[in-house]
Design a protein around this motif. Structure first.
Motif, PDB file in Angstrom:
ATOM      1  N   ARG A 276       1.232  -0.931  -0.194  1.00  0.00           N
ATOM      2  CA  ARG A 276      -0.080  -0.243   0.109  1.00  0.00           C
ATOM      3  C   ARG A 276       0.535   0.789   0.152  1.00  0.00           C
ATOM      4  O   ARG A 276       1.111   1.714   1.059  1.00  0.00           O
ATOM      5  N   LEU A 277       1.106   2.019  -1.249  1.00  0.00           N
ATOM      6  CA  LEU A 277       1.916   2.802  -1.167  1.00  0.00           C
ATOM      7  C   LEU A 277       1.140   4.589  -1.036  1.00  0.00           C
ATOM      8  O   LEU A 277       0.317   4.717  -1.837  1.00  0.00           O
ATOM      9  N   CYS A 278       1.756   5.007  -0.041  1.00  0.00           N
ATOM     10  CA  CYS A 278       1.055   6.234   0.466  1.00  0.00           C
ATOM     11  C   CYS A 278       2.284   7.431   0.203  1.00  0.00           C
ATOM     12  O   CYS A 278       2.363   8.553  -0.435  1.00  0.00           O
ATOM     13  N   CYS A 279       3.452   7.600   0.414  1.00  0.00           N
ATOM     14  CA  CYS A 279       4.089   8.423   0.004  1.00  0.00           C
ATOM     15  C   CYS A 279       5.172   8.398  -1.054  1.00  0.00           C
ATOM     16  O   CYS A 279       5.956   9.002  -1.655  1.00  0.00           O
ATOM     17  N   GLY A 280       5.382   7.024  -0.759  1.00  0.00           N
ATOM     18  CA  GLY A 280       6.682   7.067  -1.769  1.00  0.00           C
ATOM     19  C   GLY A 280       8.274   7.096  -1.117  1.00  0.00           C
ATOM     20  O   GLY A 280       8.618   6.377  -1.839  1.00  0.00           O
ATOM     21  N   GLY A 282       9.831   6.500   1.884  1.00  0.00           N
ATOM     22  CA  GLY A 282      10.479   5.800   2.881  1.00  0.00           C
ATOM     23  C   GLY A 282       9.423   6.455   4.051  1.00  0.00           C
ATOM     24  O   GLY A 282       9.984   5.883   5.308  1.00  0.00           O
ATOM     25  N   ILE A 283       8.755   7.514   3.944  1.00  0.00           N
ATOM     26  CA  ILE A 283       8.803   8.023   5.216  1.00  0.00           C
ATOM     27  C   ILE A 283       7.235   7.909   6.774  1.00  0.00           C
ATOM     28  O   ILE A 283       7.231   7.202   7.357  1.00  0.00           O
ATOM     29  N   CYS A 284       5.707   7.546   5.149  1.00  0.00           N
ATOM     30  CA  CYS A 284       4.773   7.258   5.962  1.00  0.00           C
ATOM     31  C   CYS A 284       4.573   6.067   6.744  1.00  0.00           C
ATOM     32  O   CYS A 284       4.080   5.594   8.230  1.00  0.00           O
ATOM     33  N   GLY A 285       5.949   4.692   6.320  1.00  0.00           N
ATOM     34  CA  GLY A 285       5.334   2.876   6.752  1.00  0.00           C
ATOM     35  C   GLY A 285       4.025   2.540   6.436  1.00  0.00           C
ATOM     36  O   GLY A 285       3.987   1.119   6.939  1.00  0.00           O
ATOM     37  N   SER A 286       3.553   3.333   5.467  1.00  0.00           N
ATOM     38  CA  SER A 286       1.742   1.905   5.551  1.00  0.00           C
ATOM     39  C   SER A 286       2.471   1.311   3.885  1.00  0.00           C
ATOM     40  O   SER A 286       1.190   0.274   4.059  1.00  0.00           O
ATOM     41  N   CYS A 287       3.933   0.902   3.854  1.00  0.00           N
ATOM     42  CA  CYS A 287       3.880  -0.079   2.607  1.00  0.00           C
ATOM     43  C   CYS A 287       4.910  -1.296   3.276  1.00  0.00           C
ATOM     44  O   CYS A 287       5.775  -1.512   2.738  1.00  0.00           O
ATOM     45  N   ARG A 297      10.350  -0.923   4.632  1.00  0.00           N
ATOM     46  CA  ARG A 297       9.939  -0.307   3.017  1.00  0.00           C
ATOM     47  C   ARG A 297       9.724  -0.730   2.040  1.00  0.00           C
ATOM     48  O   ARG A 297      10.420  -0.290   0.914  1.00  0.00           O
ATOM     49  N   CYS A 299       8.369   0.956  -0.915  1.00  0.00           N
ATOM     50  CA  CYS A 299       8.457   1.629  -1.674  1.00  0.00           C
ATOM     51  C   CYS A 299       9.917   1.912  -2.432  1.00  0.00           C
ATOM     52  O   CYS A 299       9.890   2.737  -2.584  1.00  0.00           O
TER      53      CYS A 299
HETATM   54  S1  FES Z   1       4.707   4.404   0.979  1.00  0.00           S
HETATM   55 FE1  FES Z   1       5.301   5.880   2.896  1.00  0.00          FE
HETATM   56  S2  FES Z   1       6.902   4.436   3.259  1.00  0.00           S
HETATM   57 FE2  FES Z   1       6.318   3.572   1.633  1.00  0.00          FE
END
Ligand code: FES
Length: 311
Positions: A276-280, A282-287, A297, A299
């Protein structure tokens, strides 16, 4: 410990935000260690960080793009966007993707989308979007201008294996909307003199047909049926197959991994990145994924999928 490489290492986007907070995937000095023990990626990331004033280097752009064409069939929307030449150029690699949102939407409406096809003459890209939830419905309803953020490259795992396969037999297995990721993979494999066999899961329309070369052998089969399973086993067992790429859902990837380990353990494997890519960035952690028990991560990280991974 899994062998993890960063997709952005030594690229125009390295060092990134992670270097600013001691989380660089590659550079041990930027992780806070006293000694360098990086796997050389072509540049010294620490040196680059120092040269850029101890800050992340260039940031990815968000640009306004014109929608040149919009085609919708059932739940599938195909968009053609006009993009600047440098953006079209930087999206050529297999696994390239972008984030897209409507002109009047805020940044959290961004949808990650694999680049299906690039026309360098026309400076345009084609994207396929399955209309499923709120974000994609907003995209469908948006007007002729859209915000694009990119370029991003980690849309698949096993890029190195794809790029290093020459003059060999290759099997590409595609299912659902993840077919989009297969177009550039097939192009890259053909460019390297490989012989490509394509298997398409019949459970979804074969919408990438017009974008792939006519010089490949194509099988269309319902991959959840017994016939589909037998076809996969037979093709994977062929000892001439050196690389297997799977663009499809995680269940299919697990099945291919199992068959490959059993019937063709020497073959390289590559999978579409279904995180699940969100910021792309490496910051948000959703991936986040677990690779051999190590959290990475999705992404940013490249790794050998033969070791297995869990979402
Ligand atoms: S999409 Fe946000 S850390 Fe990978």
């Amino acid at each position: 410990m899994a062998n993890i490489e960063c997709i952005d290492a030594s690229s125009d986007y390295c060092p990134c935000y992670l270097a600013e907070v001691g989380e660089c995937l590659t550079c041990s000095l930027l992780q806070g260690e006293a000694f360098c023990n990086c796997r050389w990626t072509g540049t010294c990331i620490f040196q680059e960080y120092a040269w850029s004033g101890f800050r992340a280097r260039s940031k990815r752009e968000t640009i306004l793009c014109e929608v040149m064409e919009r085609k919708i069939t059932d739940d599938l929307l195909i968009l053609t966007l006009k993009v600047p030449q440098r953006m079209a150029k930087s999206l050529e690699e297999p696994g390239s993707y972008i984030f897209l949102r409507g002109h009047s939407s805020l940044s959290f409406f961004d949808v990650p989308l694999a680049v299906m096809y690039i026309n360098q003459m026309e400076k345009s890209i084609k994207l396929a979007i399955q209309i499923k939830g709120p974000k994609t419905k907003f995209l469908k309803n948006s007007n002729s201008l859209m915000y694009l953020r990119g370029p991003y490259q980690n849309g698949l795992f096993g890029l190195k294996q794809i790029k290093q396969t020459y003059r060999s037999g290759c099997l590409v297995i595609l299912s659902g909307v993840a077919q989009t990721s297969g177009v550039s993979v097939i192009d890259e494999l053909l460019k390297n003199g490989n012989e490509v066999t394509l298997v398409i899961d019949r459970s979804y329309p074969f919408f990438v047909r017009e974008y792939i070369s006519k010089d490949i052998k194509i099988y269309e089969e319902d991959l959840s049926s017994e016939r589909g399973e037998k076809l996969l086993k037979d093709l994977i067992s062929d000892e001439n197959i050196r690389l297997i790429y799977t663009g499809g859902h995680s269940e299919l990837q697990r099945q291919i991994l199992e068959f490959a380990l059993l019937y063709n353990p020497a073959a390289y494997l590559a999978f579409s990145n279904n995180s699940r890519l969100c910021c792309g960035e490496g910051i948000c952690g959703s991936c986040e994924l677990a690779v051999k028990g190590q959290k990475v991560r999705g992404c940013k990280a490249q790794f050998d999928v033969r070791g297995g991974y869990d979402g």
